[in-house]
Design a protein around this motif. Sequence first.
Motif, PDB file in Angstrom:
ATOM      1  N   GLY A  95      33.840  44.800  54.497  1.00 48.45           N
ATOM      2  CA  GLY A  95      34.568  45.418  55.603  1.00 48.45           C
ATOM      3  C   GLY A  95      35.827  44.674  55.975  1.00 48.45           C
ATOM      4  O   GLY A  95      36.367  44.862  57.072  1.00 48.45           O
ATOM      5  N   ILE A  96      36.333  43.841  55.076  1.00 48.39           N
ATOM      6  CA  ILE A  96      37.543  43.055  55.317  1.00 48.39           C
ATOM      7  C   ILE A  96      38.621  43.555  54.364  1.00 48.39           C
ATOM      8  O   ILE A  96      38.362  43.752  53.170  1.00 48.39           O
ATOM      9  CB  ILE A  96      37.284  41.553  55.087  1.00 48.39           C
ATOM     10  CG1 ILE A  96      36.170  41.066  56.026  1.00 48.39           C
ATOM     11  CG2 ILE A  96      38.556  40.728  55.314  1.00 48.39           C
ATOM     12  CD1 ILE A  96      35.583  39.730  55.643  1.00 48.39           C
ATOM     13  N   SER A  97      39.823  43.767  54.860  1.00 51.19           N
ATOM     14  CA  SER A  97      40.862  44.374  54.030  1.00 51.19           C
ATOM     15  C   SER A  97      41.250  43.462  52.868  1.00 51.19           C
ATOM     16  O   SER A  97      41.171  42.228  52.951  1.00 51.19           O
ATOM     17  CB  SER A  97      42.108  44.690  54.858  1.00 51.19           C
ATOM     18  OG  SER A  97      42.810  43.509  55.170  1.00 51.19           O
ATOM     19  N   ARG A  98      41.689  44.095  51.774  1.00 47.72           N
ATOM     20  CA  ARG A  98      42.083  43.340  50.583  1.00 47.72           C
ATOM     21  C   ARG A  98      43.250  42.384  50.864  1.00 47.72           C
ATOM     22  O   ARG A  98      43.218  41.231  50.407  1.00 47.72           O
ATOM     23  CB  ARG A  98      42.437  44.316  49.456  1.00 47.72           C
ATOM     24  CG  ARG A  98      42.637  43.650  48.095  1.00 47.72           C
ATOM     25  CD  ARG A  98      43.022  44.688  47.046  1.00 47.72           C
ATOM     26  NE  ARG A  98      43.082  44.138  45.719  1.00 47.72           N
ATOM     27  CZ  ARG A  98      44.082  43.403  45.242  1.00 47.72           C
ATOM     28  NH1 ARG A  98      45.111  43.150  46.027  1.00 47.72           N
ATOM     29  NH2 ARG A  98      44.060  42.928  44.008  1.00 47.72           N
ATOM     30  N   PRO A  99      44.315  42.820  51.593  1.00 48.06           N
ATOM     31  CA  PRO A  99      45.394  41.875  51.878  1.00 48.06           C
ATOM     32  C   PRO A  99      44.922  40.650  52.659  1.00 48.06           C
ATOM     33  O   PRO A  99      45.402  39.536  52.432  1.00 48.06           O
ATOM     34  CB  PRO A  99      46.391  42.712  52.689  1.00 48.06           C
ATOM     35  CG  PRO A  99      46.130  44.110  52.257  1.00 48.06           C
ATOM     36  CD  PRO A  99      44.658  44.184  52.042  1.00 48.06           C
ATOM     37  N   THR A 100      43.984  40.865  53.594  1.00 44.88           N
ATOM     38  CA  THR A 100      43.463  39.732  54.357  1.00 44.88           C
ATOM     39  C   THR A 100      42.694  38.778  53.452  1.00 44.88           C
ATOM     40  O   THR A 100      42.818  37.544  53.555  1.00 44.88           O
ATOM     41  CB  THR A 100      42.549  40.232  55.489  1.00 44.88           C
ATOM     42  OG1 THR A 100      43.301  41.090  56.352  1.00 44.88           O
ATOM     43  CG2 THR A 100      42.005  39.075  56.308  1.00 44.88           C
ATOM     44  N   LEU A 101      41.902  39.328  52.541  1.00 47.02           N
ATOM     45  CA  LEU A 101      41.169  38.489  51.597  1.00 47.02           C
ATOM     46  C   LEU A 101      42.124  37.722  50.688  1.00 47.02           C
ATOM     47  O   LEU A 101      41.917  36.527  50.428  1.00 47.02           O
ATOM     48  CB  LEU A 101      40.232  39.361  50.748  1.00 47.02           C
ATOM     49  CG  LEU A 101      39.053  39.993  51.491  1.00 47.02           C
ATOM     50  CD1 LEU A 101      38.321  40.972  50.574  1.00 47.02           C
ATOM     51  CD2 LEU A 101      38.093  38.933  52.005  1.00 47.02           C
ATOM     52  N   SER A 102      43.170  38.394  50.215  1.00 48.85           N
ATOM     53  CA  SER A 102      44.151  37.733  49.358  1.00 48.85           C
ATOM     54  C   SER A 102      44.786  36.549  50.071  1.00 48.85           C
ATOM     55  O   SER A 102      44.951  35.456  49.506  1.00 48.85           O
ATOM     56  CB  SER A 102      45.238  38.719  48.921  1.00 48.85           C
ATOM     57  OG  SER A 102      44.698  39.748  48.133  1.00 48.85           O
ATOM     58  N   ILE A 127      29.457  41.209  42.544  1.00 50.15           N
ATOM     59  CA  ILE A 127      30.694  41.880  42.914  1.00 50.15           C
ATOM     60  C   ILE A 127      31.729  41.590  41.844  1.00 50.15           C
ATOM     61  O   ILE A 127      31.998  40.432  41.511  1.00 50.15           O
ATOM     62  CB  ILE A 127      31.189  41.390  44.294  1.00 50.15           C
ATOM     63  CG1 ILE A 127      30.104  41.586  45.354  1.00 50.15           C
ATOM     64  CG2 ILE A 127      32.458  42.131  44.684  1.00 50.15           C
ATOM     65  CD1 ILE A 127      29.687  43.017  45.560  1.00 50.15           C
ATOM     66  N   LYS A 128      32.318  42.652  41.287  1.00 51.87           N
ATOM     67  CA  LYS A 128      33.185  42.498  40.124  1.00 51.87           C
ATOM     68  C   LYS A 128      34.620  42.123  40.479  1.00 51.87           C
ATOM     69  O   LYS A 128      35.286  41.418  39.722  1.00 51.87           O
ATOM     70  CB  LYS A 128      33.185  43.792  39.301  1.00 51.87           C
ATOM     71  CG  LYS A 128      31.815  44.161  38.752  1.00 51.87           C
ATOM     72  CD  LYS A 128      31.890  45.488  38.004  1.00 51.87           C
ATOM     73  CE  LYS A 128      30.515  45.897  37.472  1.00 51.87           C
ATOM     74  NZ  LYS A 128      30.557  47.212  36.792  1.00 51.87           N
ATOM     75  N   ASN A 129      35.137  42.627  41.588  1.00 54.79           N
ATOM     76  CA  ASN A 129      36.538  42.383  41.910  1.00 54.79           C
ATOM     77  C   ASN A 129      36.744  42.373  43.414  1.00 54.79           C
ATOM     78  O   ASN A 129      35.828  42.625  44.197  1.00 54.79           O
ATOM     79  CB  ASN A 129      37.449  43.430  41.253  1.00 54.79           C
ATOM     80  CG  ASN A 129      37.001  44.850  41.572  1.00 54.79           C
ATOM     81  OD1 ASN A 129      36.742  45.186  42.731  1.00 54.79           O
ATOM     82  ND2 ASN A 129      36.911  45.688  40.547  1.00 54.79           N
ATOM     83  N   MET A 130      37.986  42.087  43.819  1.00 50.96           N
ATOM     84  CA  MET A 130      38.275  41.950  45.234  1.00 50.96           C
ATOM     85  C   MET A 130      38.153  43.271  45.983  1.00 50.96           C
ATOM     86  O   MET A 130      37.805  43.309  47.165  1.00 50.96           O
ATOM     87  CB  MET A 130      39.679  41.362  45.434  1.00 50.96           C
ATOM     88  CG  MET A 130      39.892  40.779  46.828  1.00 50.96           C
ATOM     89  SD  MET A 130      41.527  40.054  47.077  1.00 50.96           S
ATOM     90  CE  MET A 130      41.515  38.740  45.869  1.00 50.96           C
ATOM     91  N   GLU A 131      38.430  44.400  45.282  1.00 52.84           N
ATOM     92  CA  GLU A 131      38.285  45.703  45.925  1.00 52.84           C
ATOM     93  C   GLU A 131      36.833  45.947  46.342  1.00 52.84           C
ATOM     94  O   GLU A 131      36.561  46.404  47.457  1.00 52.84           O
ATOM     95  CB  GLU A 131      38.752  46.823  44.986  1.00 52.84           C
ATOM     96  CG  GLU A 131      40.254  46.957  44.837  1.00 52.84           C
ATOM     97  CD  GLU A 131      40.837  45.890  43.925  1.00 52.84           C
ATOM     98  OE1 GLU A 131      40.043  45.242  43.201  1.00 52.84           O
ATOM     99  OE2 GLU A 131      42.064  45.696  43.943  1.00 52.84           O
ATOM    100  N   GLU A 132      35.900  45.615  45.439  1.00 60.30           N
ATOM    101  CA  GLU A 132      34.485  45.794  45.761  1.00 60.30           C
ATOM    102  C   GLU A 132      34.068  44.862  46.893  1.00 60.30           C
ATOM    103  O   GLU A 132      33.308  45.241  47.787  1.00 60.30           O
ATOM    104  CB  GLU A 132      33.624  45.533  44.520  1.00 60.30           C
ATOM    105  CG  GLU A 132      33.713  46.620  43.461  1.00 60.30           C
ATOM    106  CD  GLU A 132      32.703  46.404  42.344  1.00 60.30           C
ATOM    107  OE1 GLU A 132      31.810  45.551  42.511  1.00 60.30           O
ATOM    108  OE2 GLU A 132      32.815  47.097  41.316  1.00 60.30           O
ATOM    109  N   PHE A 133      34.567  43.628  46.856  1.00 63.75           N
ATOM    110  CA  PHE A 133      34.225  42.675  47.910  1.00 63.75           C
ATOM    111  C   PHE A 133      34.784  43.139  49.252  1.00 63.75           C
ATOM    112  O   PHE A 133      34.118  43.021  50.294  1.00 63.75           O
ATOM    113  CB  PHE A 133      34.760  41.293  47.557  1.00 63.75           C
ATOM    114  CG  PHE A 133      34.376  40.222  48.554  1.00 63.75           C
ATOM    115  CD1 PHE A 133      33.040  39.954  48.836  1.00 63.75           C
ATOM    116  CD2 PHE A 133      35.346  39.495  49.209  1.00 63.75           C
ATOM    117  CE1 PHE A 133      32.678  38.977  49.746  1.00 63.75           C
ATOM    118  CE2 PHE A 133      35.001  38.519  50.122  1.00 63.75           C
ATOM    119  CZ  PHE A 133      33.667  38.246  50.392  1.00 63.75           C
TER     120      PHE A 133
END
Length: 343
Positions: free
Chosen positions: A17-24, A6-12
């Motif tokens: 299935g978890i939103s980018r803001p939540t991952l951040s 996985i290259k970046n947070m968008e792909e992850f």
Amino acid sequence: MTGTKIKNMEEFASVSGISRPTLSKFFNDPSSVRASTRKRIEQALETYDYQPNPYAVNQNRRLTKNIGIVVPNLADPFFAKIARTIEEHIIETGFRPVLLGSHGSPVMEIANLDNLRSLKPAGVLLAPLGRASDHKKIKAFCQDVPTVLFDANIDTIDEAFVGSNNDQSIDLIVDYLCRTGEPPSFFEMKSPTNPNAFKRRNAYLAAMDRLGHNPDLIQADGEGWEFEEIGFREGTRVVRDRNLPTNTILCSNDRLAIGLLSAAFEAGLRVGIGEECDLRIAGHDDHPFSKYTSPTLTTASQDYEAIAKKSASILLARIEGEGGADSPRETLFDGRLIMRSSA
């Protein structure tokens, strides 16, 4: 491990299935998200080969308390009213609203988003132009900044949307007009910018079919956001030709209806209820000026307050890392029939 890098947070975010803001938020501080969410992220990290970019995570730590609000046209009292309601709600929660108008221009709309990006906003509430918007650039912006769309949706962008239930509100006013007089023709722009116009046209056709009446579309030439001018110019043509199959006209929005009311007055036609009247005219939105026209305009209201507060609450939940994949992709509020003197 799946073996897929996985290259970046968008792909992850996409594969997990978890939103980018939540991952951040998790990568900033794992204890800041719910235990159930934290468990899902940890399981996804075990499944996929991904390590967050320390620079990107550090950038997110420097986000401001600004929240951008972008609307098509601040000169339109409809958008001014809903933007003001959103501003008040955002201020109450401790954030700072940054309000921008796009003047009906796709170029200005993207310029507004670029300007907001430079401010590192916590999130953005966007009422897009719709058909005229640069969908690709807006989608790219939404991948970088938590964004909630309101008023008009863009189907190609998978973001939360809050708006009006056009199917319900148009069916409601068509039913009223048919019960109280002749079935309505539908007055609209031939090439509308806002996607709500297409939804309302389809809702009108469905309502007329349900009630067993033949639909009649009056399509006005003109583009852009000068709806009153288009309503007056094309309305003048309609009342001059006098070839309507009915004495009742439902307009796609109140601003078109205001222009049509003016055209009817100039033509010497009396608008209202009663045998002495020549036309009945109704609109949609409950525009702030609709209660002050002559005659006052019968319309279907949008729930400004509910749309504004729900849009802001969904965005704030995403910023706090609690919206995630469980938040609804579309929230629609029913309209309400406002009976006044014009129909």
